[in-house]
Design a protein around this motif. Sequence first.
Motif, PDB file in Angstrom:
ATOM      1  N   ILE A 127       0.839  -1.201   0.000  1.00 58.21           N
ATOM      2  CA  ILE A 127       0.000   0.000   0.000  1.00 58.21           C
ATOM      3  C   ILE A 127       0.878   1.257   0.000  1.00 58.21           C
ATOM      4  CG2 ILE A 127      -1.745   1.303   1.287  1.00 58.21           C
ATOM      5  CD1 ILE A 127      -2.780  -1.455   2.291  1.00 58.21           C
ATOM      6  N   ILE A 128       1.962   1.233   0.768  1.00 57.37           N
ATOM      7  CA  ILE A 128       2.888   2.369   0.791  1.00 57.37           C
ATOM      8  C   ILE A 128       3.512   2.574  -0.582  1.00 57.37           C
ATOM      9  CG2 ILE A 128       5.099   3.173   1.716  1.00 57.37           C
ATOM     10  CD1 ILE A 128       4.211   1.817   4.402  1.00 57.37           C
ATOM     11  N   CYS A 129       3.931   1.484  -1.223  1.00 53.15           N
ATOM     12  CA  CYS A 129       4.514   1.589  -2.572  1.00 53.15           C
ATOM     13  C   CYS A 129       3.490   2.136  -3.563  1.00 53.15           C
ATOM     14  CB  CYS A 129       5.048   0.232  -3.042  1.00 53.15           C
ATOM     15  SG  CYS A 129       6.572  -0.274  -2.221  1.00 53.15           S
ATOM     16  N   LEU A 130       2.249   1.693  -3.458  1.00 55.49           N
ATOM     17  CA  LEU A 130       1.186   2.211  -4.320  1.00 55.49           C
ATOM     18  C   LEU A 130       0.982   3.701  -4.070  1.00 55.49           C
ATOM     19  CD1 LEU A 130      -1.092   1.665  -6.364  1.00 55.49           C
ATOM     20  CD2 LEU A 130      -2.566   1.131  -4.413  1.00 55.49           C
ATOM     21  N   ALA A 131       0.972   4.109  -2.806  1.00 55.01           N
ATOM     22  CA  ALA A 131       0.812   5.527  -2.461  1.00 55.01           C
ATOM     23  C   ALA A 131       1.960   6.349  -3.039  1.00 55.01           C
ATOM     24  CB  ALA A 131       0.743   5.701  -0.942  1.00 55.01           C
ATOM     25  N   GLY A 138       1.652  11.781  -9.842  1.00 56.51           N
ATOM     26  CA  GLY A 138       0.881  13.016  -9.703  1.00 56.51           C
ATOM     27  C   GLY A 138       1.776  14.240  -9.704  1.00 56.51           C
ATOM     28  N   ASN A 139       2.884  14.162  -8.977  1.00 62.18           N
ATOM     29  CA  ASN A 139       3.827  15.283  -8.955  1.00 62.18           C
ATOM     30  C   ASN A 139       4.470  15.518 -10.309  1.00 62.18           C
ATOM     31  OD1 ASN A 139       3.458  16.163  -6.370  1.00 62.18           O
ATOM     32  ND2 ASN A 139       5.117  14.954  -5.521  1.00 62.18           N
ATOM     33  N   VAL A 140       4.813  14.452 -11.006  1.00 58.93           N
ATOM     34  CA  VAL A 140       5.401  14.608 -12.340  1.00 58.93           C
ATOM     35  C   VAL A 140       4.418  15.354 -13.241  1.00 58.93           C
ATOM     36  CG1 VAL A 140       6.034  13.367 -14.449  1.00 58.93           C
ATOM     37  CG2 VAL A 140       6.967  12.651 -12.248  1.00 58.93           C
ATOM     38  N   TYR A 141       3.181  14.929 -13.224  1.00 53.47           N
ATOM     39  CA  TYR A 141       2.169  15.574 -14.059  1.00 53.47           C
ATOM     40  C   TYR A 141       2.008  17.048 -13.684  1.00 53.47           C
ATOM     41  CZ  TYR A 141      -2.285  16.816 -16.083  1.00 53.47           C
ATOM     42  OH  TYR A 141      -3.270  17.453 -16.770  1.00 53.47           O
ATOM     43  N   ILE A 142       1.859  17.306 -12.406  1.00 49.92           N
ATOM     44  CA  ILE A 142       1.615  18.682 -11.958  1.00 49.92           C
ATOM     45  C   ILE A 142       2.809  19.569 -12.259  1.00 49.92           C
ATOM     46  CG2 ILE A 142       1.261  20.121  -9.912  1.00 49.92           C
ATOM     47  CD1 ILE A 142      -0.421  17.695  -8.831  1.00 49.92           C
ATOM     48  N   PHE A 143       4.026  19.122 -11.900  1.00 49.09           N
ATOM     49  CA  PHE A 143       5.209  19.957 -12.098  1.00 49.09           C
ATOM     50  C   PHE A 143       5.543  20.137 -13.570  1.00 49.09           C
ATOM     51  CE2 PHE A 143       6.525  18.695  -7.637  1.00 49.09           C
ATOM     52  CZ  PHE A 143       6.201  19.925  -7.112  1.00 49.09           C
ATOM     53  N   THR A 144       5.281  19.117 -14.371  1.00 49.13           N
ATOM     54  CA  THR A 144       5.597  19.216 -15.791  1.00 49.13           C
ATOM     55  C   THR A 144       4.710  20.242 -16.483  1.00 49.13           C
ATOM     56  OG1 THR A 144       6.314  16.924 -15.841  1.00 49.13           O
ATOM     57  CG2 THR A 144       5.769  17.925 -17.945  1.00 49.13           C
ATOM     58  N   PHE A 145       3.450  20.219 -16.160  1.00 49.49           N
ATOM     59  CA  PHE A 145       2.519  21.095 -16.856  1.00 49.49           C
ATOM     60  C   PHE A 145       2.239  22.406 -16.131  1.00 49.49           C
ATOM     61  CE2 PHE A 145       1.564  16.827 -18.424  1.00 49.49           C
ATOM     62  CZ  PHE A 145       1.818  17.049 -19.768  1.00 49.49           C
ATOM     63  N   TYR A 164      -2.766  19.421  -6.777  1.00 44.31           N
ATOM     64  CA  TYR A 164      -1.684  18.886  -5.940  1.00 44.31           C
ATOM     65  C   TYR A 164      -2.244  18.403  -4.605  1.00 44.31           C
ATOM     66  CZ  TYR A 164       2.216  18.668  -2.742  1.00 44.31           C
ATOM     67  OH  TYR A 164       3.100  18.244  -1.792  1.00 44.31           O
ATOM     68  N   TYR A 165      -3.118  19.196  -3.990  1.00 49.98           N
ATOM     69  CA  TYR A 165      -3.678  18.798  -2.698  1.00 49.98           C
ATOM     70  C   TYR A 165      -4.548  17.555  -2.829  1.00 49.98           C
ATOM     71  CZ  TYR A 165      -1.748  22.864  -0.426  1.00 49.98           C
ATOM     72  OH  TYR A 165      -0.879  23.781   0.090  1.00 49.98           O
ATOM     73  N   LEU A 166      -5.207  17.387  -3.946  1.00 48.53           N
ATOM     74  CA  LEU A 166      -5.983  16.171  -4.181  1.00 48.53           C
ATOM     75  C   LEU A 166      -5.059  14.947  -4.223  1.00 48.53           C
ATOM     76  CD1 LEU A 166      -8.777  14.968  -4.842  1.00 48.53           C
ATOM     77  CD2 LEU A 166      -8.219  15.307  -7.252  1.00 48.53           C
ATOM     78  N   VAL A 167      -3.943  15.071  -4.942  1.00 47.67           N
ATOM     79  CA  VAL A 167      -2.950  13.983  -4.993  1.00 47.67           C
ATOM     80  C   VAL A 167      -2.396  13.743  -3.592  1.00 47.67           C
ATOM     81  CG1 VAL A 167      -0.655  13.363  -5.876  1.00 47.67           C
ATOM     82  CG2 VAL A 167      -2.359  14.337  -7.417  1.00 47.67           C
ATOM     83  N   LEU A 168      -2.120  14.810  -2.854  1.00 49.60           N
ATOM     84  CA  LEU A 168      -1.574  14.690  -1.504  1.00 49.60           C
ATOM     85  C   LEU A 168      -2.571  14.015  -0.564  1.00 49.60           C
ATOM     86  CD1 LEU A 168       0.945  15.429   0.152  1.00 49.60           C
ATOM     87  CD2 LEU A 168      -0.178  17.574   0.723  1.00 49.60           C
ATOM     88  N   ILE A 169      -3.833  14.343  -0.680  1.00 50.40           N
ATOM     89  CA  ILE A 169      -4.860  13.709   0.159  1.00 50.40           C
ATOM     90  C   ILE A 169      -4.943  12.221  -0.154  1.00 50.40           C
ATOM     91  CG2 ILE A 169      -7.361  13.559   0.541  1.00 50.40           C
ATOM     92  CD1 ILE A 169      -7.391  16.660   0.282  1.00 50.40           C
ATOM     93  N   LEU A 170      -4.941  11.862  -1.425  1.00 49.95           N
ATOM     94  CA  LEU A 170      -4.966  10.449  -1.809  1.00 49.95           C
ATOM     95  C   LEU A 170      -3.750   9.726  -1.236  1.00 49.95           C
ATOM     96  CD1 LEU A 170      -6.221   8.126  -3.414  1.00 49.95           C
ATOM     97  CD2 LEU A 170      -4.953   8.940  -5.402  1.00 49.95           C
ATOM     98  N   PHE A 171      -2.584  10.364  -1.334  1.00 44.19           N
ATOM     99  CA  PHE A 171      -1.359   9.797  -0.790  1.00 44.19           C
ATOM    100  C   PHE A 171      -1.499   9.564   0.715  1.00 44.19           C
ATOM    101  CE2 PHE A 171       2.772  10.875   1.251  1.00 44.19           C
ATOM    102  CZ  PHE A 171       3.519   9.768   0.845  1.00 44.19           C
ATOM    103  N   ARG A 172      -1.987  10.563   1.428  1.00 46.27           N
ATOM    104  CA  ARG A 172      -2.095  10.444   2.886  1.00 46.27           C
ATOM    105  C   ARG A 172      -3.168   9.447   3.310  1.00 46.27           C
ATOM    106  NH1 ARG A 172      -0.917  16.716   4.365  1.00 46.27           N
ATOM    107  NH2 ARG A 172       1.343  16.571   4.067  1.00 46.27           N
ATOM    108  N   VAL A 173      -4.247   9.333   2.550  1.00 49.14           N
ATOM    109  CA  VAL A 173      -5.270   8.328   2.855  1.00 49.14           C
ATOM    110  C   VAL A 173      -4.674   6.923   2.701  1.00 49.14           C
ATOM    111  CG1 VAL A 173      -7.418   7.302   1.980  1.00 49.14           C
ATOM    112  CG2 VAL A 173      -7.283   9.759   2.376  1.00 49.14           C
TER     113      VAL A 173
END
Length: 189
Positions: A127-131, A138-145, A164-173
Amino acid sequence: MSKPLKVLSYYLYLSVAVEIWTVTYYYLHIPNLAVINLYNGLEFIFFSLFFYTLYKSYWFRQLVLLIILLVLGYFIYIFKVLESIQLLNLHLCLLYAALAVMYIILYGFQLLRTLETKELSSSPVFIICLALLLYSFGNVYIFTFAQHFVDTQRLPHETLSRLYYLVLILFRVLMGLAYWNVGQLSKKV
């Protein structure tokens, strides 16, 4: 708590502290890119140390240490010689994400060979690896564009922040789910 989870817990504490710091700077209208650049470097080191503690192979562990040293040297070179730390460096963001994905793939092969859990979805490390994988992509997409969208004014900066916060929330969940699974597995033992 196991050593990998301790490393990850320290990272999560750092993450919350930096989040509070950058949001405070944002509302005080203080530039916070230096904090974000330093955080990205520390985040990479914590992810590297997390995988370092997971790898059983001496050679993989040495590879992780070498990568940390090379990336730190590159980080210092970029910000001391080429540009200011007040500018977001997309090359470093992409490098961090690519190396995180490499760690995940290498560990994934090791995990699948030695996995004792009958259900992969109940393995905290899986689960950690998936997160981490979702967070990295998500960061690659956000930072690239991000720079392109902000420069062309097609997408306001606030929209990218929300993404970014949506990706971060998913990561933290997912991280919370992994920690919860650790607790569930320890109750069974």
